[in-house]
Design an enzyme around this catalytic site. Structure first.
Site, PDB file in Angstrom:
ATOM      1  N   GLN A 284     -25.336  29.916  39.621  1.00 50.45           N
ATOM      2  CA  GLN A 284     -24.260  29.621  40.520  1.00 50.45           C
ATOM      3  C   GLN A 284     -23.792  31.121  41.604  1.00 50.45           C
ATOM      4  OE1 GLN A 284     -23.025  26.370  41.148  1.00 50.45           O
ATOM      5  NE2 GLN A 284     -24.832  25.821  39.504  1.00 50.45           N
ATOM      6  N   HIS A 287     -25.495  30.862  45.248  1.00 49.37           N
ATOM      7  CA  HIS A 287     -25.365  30.073  45.957  1.00 49.37           C
ATOM      8  C   HIS A 287     -24.775  31.031  47.515  1.00 49.37           C
ATOM      9  CE1 HIS A 287     -25.139  25.651  45.071  1.00 49.37           C
ATOM     10  NE2 HIS A 287     -24.648  26.248  44.419  1.00 49.37           N
ATOM     11  N   GLU A 353     -14.233  25.445  39.070  1.00 49.64           N
ATOM     12  CA  GLU A 353     -15.113  24.786  39.590  1.00 49.64           C
ATOM     13  C   GLU A 353     -15.712  24.045  38.934  1.00 49.64           C
ATOM     14  OE1 GLU A 353     -17.547  23.411  43.356  1.00 49.64           O
ATOM     15  OE2 GLU A 353     -17.771  25.702  42.823  1.00 49.64           O
ATOM     16  N   HIS A 354     -16.225  24.820  37.822  1.00 53.89           N
ATOM     17  CA  HIS A 354     -17.852  24.204  36.881  1.00 53.89           C
ATOM     18  C   HIS A 354     -16.800  24.334  35.501  1.00 53.89           C
ATOM     19  CE1 HIS A 354     -19.969  24.748  41.157  1.00 53.89           C
ATOM     20  NE2 HIS A 354     -20.116  23.302  40.370  1.00 53.89           N
ATOM     21  N   ASP A 387     -25.056  19.102  39.926  1.00 52.80           N
ATOM     22  CA  ASP A 387     -25.466  19.483  41.526  1.00 52.80           C
ATOM     23  C   ASP A 387     -25.924  18.995  42.114  1.00 52.80           C
ATOM     24  OD1 ASP A 387     -24.122  22.284  41.590  1.00 52.80           O
ATOM     25  OD2 ASP A 387     -25.412  23.353  41.546  1.00 52.80           O
ATOM     26  N   HIS A 446      22.690  -0.817  53.862  1.00 54.80           N
ATOM     27  CA  HIS A 446      21.423  -0.825  52.929  1.00 54.80           C
ATOM     28  C   HIS A 446      22.397  -2.251  52.260  1.00 54.80           C
ATOM     29  CE1 HIS A 446      19.365   3.060  53.853  1.00 54.80           C
ATOM     30  NE2 HIS A 446      18.775   2.482  52.571  1.00 54.80           N
TER      31      HIS A 446
END
Length: 458
Positions: A284, A287, A353-354, A387, A446
């Protein structure tokens, strides 16, 4: 506390500094844990907000002229109109490497099977004789899907965006990805090929916050070319500028989540294999230099061994400089905890996230996690699987937003419409309650609207 490996490691050109946060002996609240775990200290959303507001304003007021200027500024591309020609999509697919095409087709097949199973069923509830309330799931009319560019090529993100939208029944799909100077101002050909493989023919060479603005507000037709019609929902990952743009247009359009720079956390105990933990943290970090890689463990020995592996493996990987910068940043590091319970609490505070679980009885531990975009269980479920080919979606919430938001899925593109169908008798049965409640709220009209239906006509 700093952990030092017990045996020497040959020093690469740039020394790896993988910091340690020691939470042992600290009785922290949830807020304290959130403050203690590694977080990025680089540019914040507040820092990016004014720049993004300027971009959104330019796109709204000057349309394609602004998009052309921004393509030149950020991408170095001279652009007349951002729409990708149909022949460029067809050519990209025709020239796609057969092995890559086969891999994309397998990924699409698995993603479709999972997405098809996600669609919720319509619901009818009969609350009495003639009293029916239904909930119908209806797709939005049009969506804008963003696929990032930058340091890598992401045909997998085309799949992750498009497949659930198709499974939801969306009929109008537009896709945007940054223009690439090396490819004549078009998105990377593998991105175009993936779009063509999925039958998406409305593709734009637009990157960053300007793509989000164009989707949200639309761009009127001009001498540059046909209009880009506004969408109902914008999805897709990106950098801090994309995430900030999505936050700023939320309310004008729906969004999936604020999916920014990637992050991985690994909860591991002494049973974990250091080489695998390090490999996944590096995967990761590859990236982006700002990617976050965090190890949460109660084993000091494991932490030391992982640091050794990180130093060795990162020095040998292709994007070594990028990886080592990410691993050395404030967003990455080891979090030492007292025990597994403390580790689970730290994971929920981090809301990764992961999140990988590399512990004894990993499935049982995974079942106890409350906050994560996606959870990967055991040695044979690495984030890399998610992924590309797990069938799950890799567009996931980052920066702690997994505590309250979900990853991209079919329901992102659906609306739940409630339908009320009462007969006269069924309404009369509850009319007295309606009158009482409308009086209690000082909204007598109402109740009068209900009573009018039962008054005798002259």
């Amino acid at each position: 506390m700093t952990i030092t490996p017990e045996f020497p490691v040959p020093a690469p050109a740039t020394a790896l500094s993988f910091r340690t946060v020691d939470l042992r002996g600290r009785d922290l609240t949830l807020a304290g844990l959130r403050a203690a775990v590694p977080r990025a200290q680089h540019q914040t959303v507040a820092d990016a907000e004014q720049k993004v507001l300027d971009i959104i304003g330019a796109v709204r007021t000057r349309g394609f002229a602004a998009l052309s200027e921004l393509a030149l500024t950020f991408d170095g591309v001279q652009q007349h109109h951002p729409r990708v020609p149909a022949d460029a999509l067809a050519s990209a697919l025709a020239n796609l490497d057969p092995a890559v095409r086969s891999a994309l087709e397998e990924s699409i097949s698995r993603a479709r099977r999972f997405a098809d199973g996600q669609r919720p069923r319509n619901l009818d509830v009969e609350l009495g004789d003639g009293a029916l309330v239904s909930q119908n799931w209806v797709p939005v009319a049009r969506v804008g899907l963003y696929v990032p560019g930058g340091l890598a090529v992401y045909p997998s993100s085309v799949i992750m965006n498009v497949v659930p939208a198709l499974a939801a029944g969306v009929e109008s799909i537009a896709l945007a990805s940054p223009p690439q100077k090396d490819f004549g101002g078009l998105p990377h050909p593998t991105i175009l090929a993936a779009a063509a493989l999925l039958g998406i023919d409305e593709v734009y060479a637009i990157g960053g916050a300007q793509a989000i603005a164009a989707f949200a507000y639309g761009v009127q037709a001009s001498d540059a070319g046909p209009a880009l019609e506004p969408v109902d929902v914008v999805t897709g990952p990106g950098n801090i500028f994309v995430a900030t743009a999505k936050r700023l247009v939320k309310g004008v359009v729906g969004i999936d989540s604020e999916a920014g720079t990637t992050e991985i956390a690994i909860l591991a105990d002494a049973s974990a294999q250091p080489a695998l933990v390090a490999a996944d943290l590096i995967s990761q970090a590859e990236h982006d230099p700002k990617a976050a890689s965090v190890l949460i463990t109660d084993s000091e020995d494991l932490a030391a061994a992982v640091i050794v592996e990180l130093d060795r493996q990162s020095a040998a990987t292709r994007h070594a400089d990028r990886v080592r910068e990410a691993l050395s940043g404030p967003q990455s590091g080891v979090v030492l905890v007292e025990d597994l319970e403390h580790g689970i609490a730290a994971c929920d505070a981090y809301a990764a996230e992961h999140l990988e679980i590399m512990t004894r009885d990993a499935p049982a531990v995974a079942a106890r996690i409350r906050n994560a975009g996606a959870i990967f269980v055991g040695d044979y479920s690495p984030v890399s699987l998610g992924d590309y080919c797990a069938g799950s979606n890799h567009v996931l919430p980052t920066s702690g937003t997994a505590a309250f938001s979900s990853g991209l899925n079919v329901t992102t593109f659906l609306r739940a419409i409630q339908v009320v169908n009462y007969s006269k008798a069924a309404l009369q049965e509850v009319s007295g309650h309606i009158v009482s409640l409308s009086g209690a709220e000082d909204l007598p009209a109402h109740g009068e609207a209900v009573a009018a239906r039962f008054q005798q006509k002259s």
